[in-house]
Design an enzyme around this catalytic site. Sequence first.
Site, PDB file in Angstrom:
ATOM      1  N   HIS A  88       0.812  -1.228   0.000  1.00  0.00           N
ATOM      2  CA  HIS A  88       0.000   0.000   0.000  1.00  0.00           C
ATOM      3  C   HIS A  88       0.841   1.272   0.000  1.00  0.00           C
ATOM      4  CE1 HIS A  88      -3.547  -2.524   1.814  1.00  0.00           C
ATOM      5  NE2 HIS A  88      -3.347  -2.762   0.528  1.00  0.00           N
ATOM      6  N   ASN A 143      -2.821 -12.370  16.331  1.00  0.00           N
ATOM      7  CA  ASN A 143      -3.743 -11.232  16.463  1.00  0.00           C
ATOM      8  C   ASN A 143      -4.480 -11.386  17.800  1.00  0.00           C
ATOM      9  OD1 ASN A 143      -5.940  -9.318  15.995  1.00  0.00           O
ATOM     10  ND2 ASN A 143      -5.502  -9.524  13.806  1.00  0.00           N
TER      11      ASN A 143
HETATM   12  C1  BJW Z   1      -2.912  -6.415  16.696  1.00  0.00           C
HETATM   13  C2  BJW Z   1      -2.381  -5.711  17.748  1.00  0.00           C
HETATM   14  C3  BJW Z   1      -1.167  -6.178  18.235  1.00  0.00           C
HETATM   15  C4  BJW Z   1      -4.170  -4.723  17.251  1.00  0.00           C
HETATM   16  N1  BJW Z   1      -0.607  -7.234  17.669  1.00  0.00           N
HETATM   17  N2  BJW Z   1      -2.350  -7.467  16.147  1.00  0.00           N
HETATM   18  C5  BJW Z   1     -12.396  -8.283  -3.244  1.00  0.00           C
HETATM   19  C6  BJW Z   1     -13.576  -8.298  -2.537  1.00  0.00           C
HETATM   20  C7  BJW Z   1     -14.159  -7.085  -2.085  1.00  0.00           C
HETATM   21  C8  BJW Z   1     -13.557  -5.860  -2.331  1.00  0.00           C
HETATM   22  C9  BJW Z   1     -12.374  -5.852  -3.019  1.00  0.00           C
HETATM   23  C10 BJW Z   1     -11.806  -7.050  -3.478  1.00  0.00           C
HETATM   24  N3  BJW Z   1     -10.654  -6.746  -4.112  1.00  0.00           N
HETATM   25  C11 BJW Z   1     -10.470  -5.404  -4.042  1.00  0.00           C
HETATM   26  C12 BJW Z   1     -11.514  -4.833  -3.418  1.00  0.00           C
HETATM   27  C13 BJW Z   1     -11.709  -3.368  -3.140  1.00  0.00           C
HETATM   28  C14 BJW Z   1     -10.918  -2.841  -1.976  1.00  0.00           C
HETATM   29  C15 BJW Z   1     -11.254  -3.631  -0.724  1.00  0.00           C
HETATM   30  O1  BJW Z   1     -10.552  -4.534  -0.304  1.00  0.00           O
HETATM   31  N4  BJW Z   1     -12.336  -3.282  -0.073  1.00  0.00           N
HETATM   32  C16 BJW Z   1     -12.765  -3.987   1.150  1.00  0.00           C
HETATM   33  C17 BJW Z   1     -12.614  -3.077   2.358  1.00  0.00           C
HETATM   34  C18 BJW Z   1     -14.183  -4.457   0.941  1.00  0.00           C
HETATM   35  N5  BJW Z   1      -9.507  -2.891  -2.286  1.00  0.00           N
HETATM   36  C19 BJW Z   1      -8.898  -1.919  -2.948  1.00  0.00           C
HETATM   37  O2  BJW Z   1      -9.492  -0.923  -3.333  1.00  0.00           O
HETATM   38  C20 BJW Z   1      -7.420  -2.077  -3.238  1.00  0.00           C
HETATM   39  N6  BJW Z   1      -7.161  -1.861  -4.624  1.00  0.00           N
HETATM   40  C21 BJW Z   1      -7.428  -2.760  -5.572  1.00  0.00           C
HETATM   41  O3  BJW Z   1      -7.941  -3.824  -5.295  1.00  0.00           O
HETATM   42  O4  BJW Z   1      -7.051  -2.366  -6.832  1.00  0.00           O
HETATM   43  C22 BJW Z   1      -7.495  -3.111  -7.931  1.00  0.00           C
HETATM   44  C23 BJW Z   1      -8.777  -2.519  -8.358  1.00  0.00           C
HETATM   45  C24 BJW Z   1      -8.844  -1.180  -8.667  1.00  0.00           C
HETATM   46  C25 BJW Z   1     -10.024  -0.617  -9.035  1.00  0.00           C
HETATM   47  C26 BJW Z   1     -11.162  -1.422  -9.095  1.00  0.00           C
HETATM   48  C27 BJW Z   1     -11.085  -2.776  -8.780  1.00  0.00           C
HETATM   49  C28 BJW Z   1      -9.892  -3.331  -8.396  1.00  0.00           C
HETATM   50  C29 BJW Z   1      -6.619  -1.002  -2.528  1.00  0.00           C
HETATM   51  C30 BJW Z   1      -6.654  -1.114  -1.067  1.00  0.00           C
HETATM   52  C31 BJW Z   1      -5.875   0.056  -0.443  1.00  0.00           C
HETATM   53  C32 BJW Z   1      -6.021   0.123   1.063  1.00  0.00           C
HETATM   54  N7  BJW Z   1      -5.554   1.391   1.522  1.00  0.00           N
HETATM   55  C33 BJW Z   1      -5.494   1.648   2.963  1.00  0.00           C
HETATM   56  C34 BJW Z   1      -5.172   3.125   3.226  1.00  0.00           C
HETATM   57  C35 BJW Z   1      -3.699   3.464   2.966  1.00  0.00           C
HETATM   58  C36 BJW Z   1      -3.475   4.928   3.062  1.00  0.00           C
HETATM   59  C37 BJW Z   1      -3.425   5.437   4.494  1.00  0.00           C
HETATM   60  O5  BJW Z   1      -2.675   4.913   5.293  1.00  0.00           O
HETATM   61  O6  BJW Z   1      -4.120   6.409   4.775  1.00  0.00           O
HETATM   62  O7  BJW Z   1      -4.537   0.777   3.562  1.00  0.00           O
HETATM   63  S1  BJW Z   1      -7.006   1.229   3.785  1.00  0.00           S
HETATM   64  C38 BJW Z   1      -6.257   0.639   5.239  1.00  0.00           C
HETATM   65  O8  BJW Z   1      -6.628  -0.754   5.398  1.00  0.00           O
HETATM   66  C39 BJW Z   1      -4.752   0.668   4.982  1.00  0.00           C
HETATM   67  C40 BJW Z   1      -4.331  -0.679   5.484  1.00  0.00           C
HETATM   68  O9  BJW Z   1      -3.113  -1.076   4.898  1.00  0.00           O
HETATM   69  C41 BJW Z   1      -5.493  -1.562   5.122  1.00  0.00           C
HETATM   70  C42 BJW Z   1      -5.575  -2.826   5.912  1.00  0.00           C
HETATM   71  O10 BJW Z   1      -5.779  -2.568   7.282  1.00  0.00           O
HETATM   72  P1  BJW Z   1      -5.071  -3.489   8.344  1.00  0.00           P
HETATM   73  O11 BJW Z   1      -3.616  -3.399   8.213  1.00  0.00           O
HETATM   74  O12 BJW Z   1      -5.657  -4.827   8.302  1.00  0.00           O
HETATM   75  O13 BJW Z   1      -5.424  -2.733   9.721  1.00  0.00           O
HETATM   76  P2  BJW Z   1      -6.784  -2.763  10.562  1.00  0.00           P
HETATM   77  O14 BJW Z   1      -6.785  -1.543  11.388  1.00  0.00           O
HETATM   78  O15 BJW Z   1      -7.951  -3.042   9.720  1.00  0.00           O
HETATM   79  O16 BJW Z   1      -6.601  -4.041  11.522  1.00  0.00           O
HETATM   80  C43 BJW Z   1      -5.666  -4.034  12.584  1.00  0.00           C
HETATM   81  C44 BJW Z   1      -5.616  -5.433  13.160  1.00  0.00           C
HETATM   82  O17 BJW Z   1      -4.566  -5.479  14.109  1.00  0.00           O
HETATM   83  C45 BJW Z   1      -6.904  -5.852  13.924  1.00  0.00           C
HETATM   84  O18 BJW Z   1      -7.273  -7.141  13.491  1.00  0.00           O
HETATM   85  C46 BJW Z   1      -6.460  -5.880  15.398  1.00  0.00           C
HETATM   86  O19 BJW Z   1      -7.118  -6.884  16.141  1.00  0.00           O
HETATM   87  C47 BJW Z   1      -4.997  -6.200  15.246  1.00  0.00           C
HETATM   88  N8  BJW Z   1      -4.149  -5.753  16.349  1.00  0.00           N
HETATM   89  N9  BJW Z   1      -3.271  -4.639  18.043  1.00  0.00           N
HETATM   90  C48 BJW Z   1      -1.264  -7.865  16.624  1.00  0.00           C
HETATM   91  N10 BJW Z   1      -0.582  -5.529  19.268  1.00  0.00           N
END
Ligand code: BJW
Length: 246
Positions: free
Chosen positions: A126, A219
């Site tokens: 990302h 997690n």
């Molecule tokens: C602990 C802890 C401790 C706490 N120890 N653990 C298939 C199905 C449905 C939708 C889609 C699909 N394929 C693609 C999509 C669309 C979309 C998507 O996925 N949407 C879903 C939400 C439904 N994806 C996209 O748009 C992606 N692009 C793409 O697919 O391009 C191709 C395409 C283009 C156009 C049309 C079609 C296809 C891009 C995704 C980009 C994500 N961007 C972000 C923001 C970055 C910028 C910023 O920082 O501001 O990235 S969103 C945000 O979420 C960020 C993260 O990297 C990402 C993931 O979050 P993450 O890392 O999982 O964090 P959290 O907060 O969600 O979870 C934290 C976890 O930690 C929790 O579980 C806690 O329990 C745990 N935790 N303390 C261990 N101490």
Amino acid sequence: MQIMQSDLISAELRNRFKHASRVLVLTGAGISAESGVPTFRGGGNTAVWKGMPFDVISSATMVERDLPAVWEWFDYRRSLLQKLQPNPAHYELARWADVFQEFTLVTQNVDGLHRAAGSRDVIELHGSVWRARCVSCRTSYEIIPGERRPDVCVGCGGSLRPDVVLFGEMLPSGAFEIAAERAQACQLCFVIGTSALVYPAAGLPEIAKAAGAYVCEVNPEFTPLSALCDEVLTGKAGEVLPLISQ
Ligand code: BJW
Ligand code: ZN
């Protein structure tokens, strides 16, 4: 109260860890939580900027509508990150690079903490808050901590935006393809600190599992991937990861 004991790790996982030669790790925001970086979803300490949820301010629409506001949000995040340090989980993964013949670290994080801990060749799916990219020609510019960030492309004069992947945007060219190839080939896969809601990143452990890898989640909470995993280590990454190689 959770007491971490090394018997949390199964004999099966210890054995696989000892004998694996191809290992892939996918990390998310949770791995940086113990460094003080807010996660995106859940846990109470989620990212909100001036009352706007992160998926509004970190959106492609906002980049088009109000790029200065987006920069303000990313400048603020970099100023916080500058004061934070990697935690034991980041350092443990940096060490794993020397343990396995082929070790692939794939992160969804944009905070740069894996690199700060010494990990090399990190696949940053990302992007990074420590880079800016031209909206016209896509040239990428490094942002040096403590220095003024560039705001105009020297090549074409275009505006620069944070080099991060927002919802609906494409991932950096080739990054997911390499990660998917490594997931397909790995014997052991760790999914650490991600809510596993965002695709295509969350698809990597699915690819690994389908290809026969042993998949282990770290997690404090269950995720949509937990059921697919062979082993779920319920706890904080900084406490659990150092136990695995003991
Ligand atoms: C602990 C802890 C401790 C706490 N120890 N653990 C298939 C199905 C449905 C939708 C889609 C699909 N394929 C693609 C999509 C669309 C979309 C998507 O996925 N949407 C879903 C939400 C439904 N994806 C996209 O748009 C992606 N692009 C793409 O697919 O391009 C191709 C395409 C283009 C156009 C049309 C079609 C296809 C891009 C995704 C980009 C994500 N961007 C972000 C923001 C970055 C910028 C910023 O920082 O501001 O990235 S969103 C945000 O979420 C960020 C993260 O990297 C990402 C993931 O979050 P993450 O890392 O999982 O964090 P959290 O907060 O969600 O979870 C934290 C976890 O930690 C929790 O579980 C806690 O329990 C745990 N935790 N303390 C261990 N101490
Ligand atoms: Zn340019």
